[in-house]
Design a protein around this motif. Structure first.
Motif, PDB file in Angstrom:
ATOM      1  N   GLY A   1      -4.849 -38.917 -21.082  1.00 38.30           N
ATOM      2  CA  GLY A   1      -4.650 -39.762 -19.919  1.00 38.30           C
ATOM      3  C   GLY A   1      -5.621 -40.922 -19.856  1.00 38.30           C
ATOM      4  O   GLY A   1      -5.278 -42.019 -19.410  1.00 38.30           O
TER       5      GLY A   1
ATOM      6  N   GLN B   1      -7.197 -34.260 -19.413  1.00 37.12           N
ATOM      7  CA  GLN B   1      -6.606 -35.349 -20.187  1.00 37.12           C
ATOM      8  C   GLN B   1      -5.095 -35.185 -20.358  1.00 37.12           C
ATOM      9  O   GLN B   1      -4.348 -36.172 -20.341  1.00 37.12           O
ATOM     10  CB  GLN B   1      -7.284 -35.436 -21.563  1.00 37.12           C
ATOM     11  CG  GLN B   1      -8.714 -35.951 -21.514  1.00 37.12           C
ATOM     12  CD  GLN B   1      -8.766 -37.458 -21.328  1.00 37.12           C
ATOM     13  OE1 GLN B   1      -7.847 -38.088 -20.793  1.00 37.12           O
ATOM     14  NE2 GLN B   1      -9.852 -38.073 -21.763  1.00 37.12           N
TER      15      GLN B   1
ATOM     16  N   THR C   1      -3.052 -35.835 -17.020  1.00 37.08           N
ATOM     17  CA  THR C   1      -2.935 -37.249 -16.671  1.00 37.08           C
ATOM     18  C   THR C   1      -2.300 -38.074 -17.789  1.00 37.08           C
ATOM     19  O   THR C   1      -2.263 -39.303 -17.700  1.00 37.08           O
ATOM     20  CB  THR C   1      -4.319 -37.826 -16.335  1.00 37.08           C
ATOM     21  OG1 THR C   1      -5.217 -37.591 -17.429  1.00 37.08           O
ATOM     22  CG2 THR C   1      -4.892 -37.184 -15.079  1.00 37.08           C
ATOM     23  N   SER C   2      -1.806 -37.411 -18.833  1.00 37.22           N
ATOM     24  CA  SER C   2      -1.260 -38.107 -19.992  1.00 37.22           C
ATOM     25  C   SER C   2      -0.002 -38.886 -19.628  1.00 37.22           C
ATOM     26  O   SER C   2       0.829 -38.432 -18.835  1.00 37.22           O
ATOM     27  CB  SER C   2      -0.939 -37.106 -21.102  1.00 37.22           C
ATOM     28  OG  SER C   2      -0.284 -37.756 -22.176  1.00 37.22           O
ATOM     29  N   ARG C   3       0.144 -40.049 -20.259  1.00 37.66           N
ATOM     30  CA  ARG C   3       1.377 -40.839 -20.129  1.00 37.66           C
ATOM     31  C   ARG C   3       2.324 -40.583 -21.293  1.00 37.66           C
ATOM     32  O   ARG C   3       3.399 -41.173 -21.375  1.00 37.66           O
ATOM     33  CB  ARG C   3       1.056 -42.328 -20.095  1.00 37.66           C
ATOM     34  CG  ARG C   3       0.531 -42.852 -18.762  1.00 37.66           C
ATOM     35  CD  ARG C   3      -0.955 -42.705 -18.629  1.00 37.66           C
ATOM     36  NE  ARG C   3      -1.488 -43.548 -17.557  1.00 37.66           N
ATOM     37  CZ  ARG C   3      -2.757 -43.506 -17.161  1.00 37.66           C
ATOM     38  NH1 ARG C   3      -3.621 -42.662 -17.736  1.00 37.66           N
ATOM     39  NH2 ARG C   3      -3.186 -44.296 -16.201  1.00 37.66           N
TER      40      ARG C   3
ATOM     41  N   ASP D   1       2.562 -33.647 -22.560  1.00 41.93           N
ATOM     42  CA  ASP D   1       1.596 -33.536 -21.476  1.00 41.93           C
ATOM     43  C   ASP D   1       1.221 -32.064 -21.303  1.00 41.93           C
ATOM     44  O   ASP D   1       1.551 -31.210 -22.139  1.00 41.93           O
ATOM     45  CB  ASP D   1       2.160 -34.137 -20.187  1.00 41.93           C
ATOM     46  CG  ASP D   1       3.464 -33.461 -19.748  1.00 41.93           C
ATOM     47  OD1 ASP D   1       3.867 -32.437 -20.351  1.00 41.93           O
ATOM     48  OD2 ASP D   1       4.076 -33.960 -18.790  1.00 41.93           O
TER      49      ASP D   1
ATOM     50  N   GLN E   1      -4.223 -32.911 -10.149  1.00 41.52           N
ATOM     51  CA  GLN E   1      -4.124 -34.309  -9.726  1.00 41.52           C
ATOM     52  C   GLN E   1      -5.504 -34.840  -9.356  1.00 41.52           C
ATOM     53  O   GLN E   1      -6.251 -34.183  -8.621  1.00 41.52           O
ATOM     54  CB  GLN E   1      -3.184 -34.430  -8.529  1.00 41.52           C
ATOM     55  CG  GLN E   1      -1.746 -34.020  -8.843  1.00 41.52           C
ATOM     56  CD  GLN E   1      -0.844 -34.083  -7.628  1.00 41.52           C
ATOM     57  OE1 GLN E   1      -1.304 -33.999  -6.486  1.00 41.52           O
ATOM     58  NE2 GLN E   1       0.450 -34.224  -7.851  1.00 41.52           N
TER      59      GLN E   1
ATOM     60  N   ASP F   1      -8.530 -44.325 -11.664  1.00 36.59           N
ATOM     61  CA  ASP F   1      -8.790 -45.013 -12.925  1.00 36.59           C
ATOM     62  C   ASP F   1     -10.291 -45.114 -13.209  1.00 36.59           C
ATOM     63  O   ASP F   1     -10.721 -44.994 -14.365  1.00 36.59           O
ATOM     64  CB  ASP F   1      -8.174 -46.402 -12.904  1.00 36.59           C
ATOM     65  CG  ASP F   1      -6.664 -46.374 -13.071  1.00 36.59           C
ATOM     66  OD1 ASP F   1      -6.131 -45.303 -13.448  1.00 36.59           O
ATOM     67  OD2 ASP F   1      -6.014 -47.407 -12.821  1.00 36.59           O
TER      68      ASP F   1
ATOM     69  N   GLY G   1     -11.536 -41.660 -14.180  1.00 35.98           N
ATOM     70  CA  GLY G   1     -11.042 -41.367 -15.515  1.00 35.98           C
ATOM     71  C   GLY G   1     -11.764 -42.145 -16.589  1.00 35.98           C
ATOM     72  O   GLY G   1     -12.045 -41.634 -17.673  1.00 35.98           O
TER      73      GLY G   1
END
Length: 334
Positions: A73, A192, A195-197, A201, A220, A229, A232
């Motif tokens: 993430g 990680q 929150t991965s895109r 995931d 979350q 952000d 992170g």
């Protein structure tokens, strides 16, 4: 690897020396002496990338069927290099996730991280679990040849590899970051992956049966988008050094600052922004509410002057302007 300690370049400037003294007092100093990697562990790694198990067909860049591509993430800044990441567990093995913030990987695990810079395929790093103990890891970077048919282990590292501005780290440097956590793996974790895109995931990893104890979900991050952000970014770029649970070492303090503050995001500390380690340990010490330019973390992240102890200290010669802007905005709004 150089063992000299970085010093500010303008030694005659009293103001600069005062700033550096303040940063050192905050427990954020650079330690550049890294122990050489264990030769027995390193011997477990082959000489060529084609022999590590990443590719079924390296010429076609066809990844082996038992290798999983993933994307964290929050990524460590590497001067804008394009990166791809892969992991392979031994057949039938699981990651011991009894501690959701310090996953323990089975003997035989391998992780790869591929770097492209300015369009050129430069290096692929390998992190391999070569024994049952938490510290039984071997790591080395493989530098690609000019025609892209294979990459060779380069334990001494390389400056400006393949004609790019990208520097390949020496094997001794790898544990400067990876050795800072009990897991030794930085980008493949509950935080990680939650929150991965990417396509793989946390839910996908659980569905594949890769974890011994699936973490509670949803995971979350607290706060608004800027806050998430910023937290992170600090987690990905700083927490492998700045955390209060670093494994102790009898050897050199390789990129090992004092443990006064902690930028780690932990699964059980996400109920609110105030419950995160960053807020509890760093705000008021190296993060000044409402004053980004008066915050030591910003001062470290905004410069790459020769000799200046920048943050992060490895793998970067260019400031992460986007990350720095997020950090400034978050601190200004505190």
């Amino acid at each position: 690897m150089s063992t000299r300690e970085r010093r500010p370049t303008r030694a005659g400037s009293a103001l600069l020396w005062l700033a550096v003294a303040g940063l050192a007092a905050a427990g954020c100093d650079d330690f550049h002496e890294c122990d050489p990697p264990d030769p027995e562990r390193q011997a477990e790694l082959p000489a060529a990338l084609s022999e590590t198990g990443l590719y079924a067909d390296i010429a076609a860049r066809a990844v082996a069927s038992d290798v999983v591509a993933y994307e964290p993430g929050f990524a460590l800044w590497s001067d804008g290099a394009e990166k791809q990441r892969f992991i392979r567990l031994p057949p039938g093995a699981q990651i011991d996730t009894g501690d959701q913030d310090a996953w323990q990987f089975p003997d035989g695990t391998r992780l790869w991280k591929e770097f492209r810079r300015d369009g050129a395929l430069v290096e692929t790093r390998v992190l391999a679990k070569v024994g049952p103990a938490p510290e039984d890891w071997a790591s080395v970077a493989y530098v690609w040849n000019a025609d892209g048919t294979d990459a060779l282990a380069t334990p001494g590292g390389a400056a400006d590899a393949r004609g790019t501005p990208h520097d390949v780290p020496a094997a001794a440097e790898c544990m400067g970051c990876h050795g800072g956590t009990r897991s030794r793996v930085l980008g493949f974790s509950a935080i990680q992956l939650a929150t991965s895109r990417g396509e793989v995931d946390l839910d996908e990893v659980v569905a594949r049966g890769m974890l011994s104890d699936p973490p509670p979900r949803p995971i979350q991050l607290p706060g608004d988008a800027v806050t998430r952000d910023a937290l992170g970014w600090l987690h990905a770029n700083c927490s492998h050094c700045h955390n209060r649970s670093r494994p102790k070492s009898d050897g050199a303090r390789c990129y090992d600052p004092e443990r006064r503050f902690d930028f780690t995001l932990r699964v059980g500390e996400l109920a609110s922004v105030e419950s995160t380690a960053t807020y509890r340990t760093a705000v008021g010490l190296v993060i000044n509410r409402g004053d980004p330019d008066g915050s030591d973390v910003v001062d470290r992240a905004r410069r790459r002057d020769p000799g200046w102890p920048s943050m992060p200290p490895l793998g970067t010669e260019i400031v992460d302007e986007a990350g720095l802007a997020v950090l400034r905005t978050w601190i200004r709004n505190l």
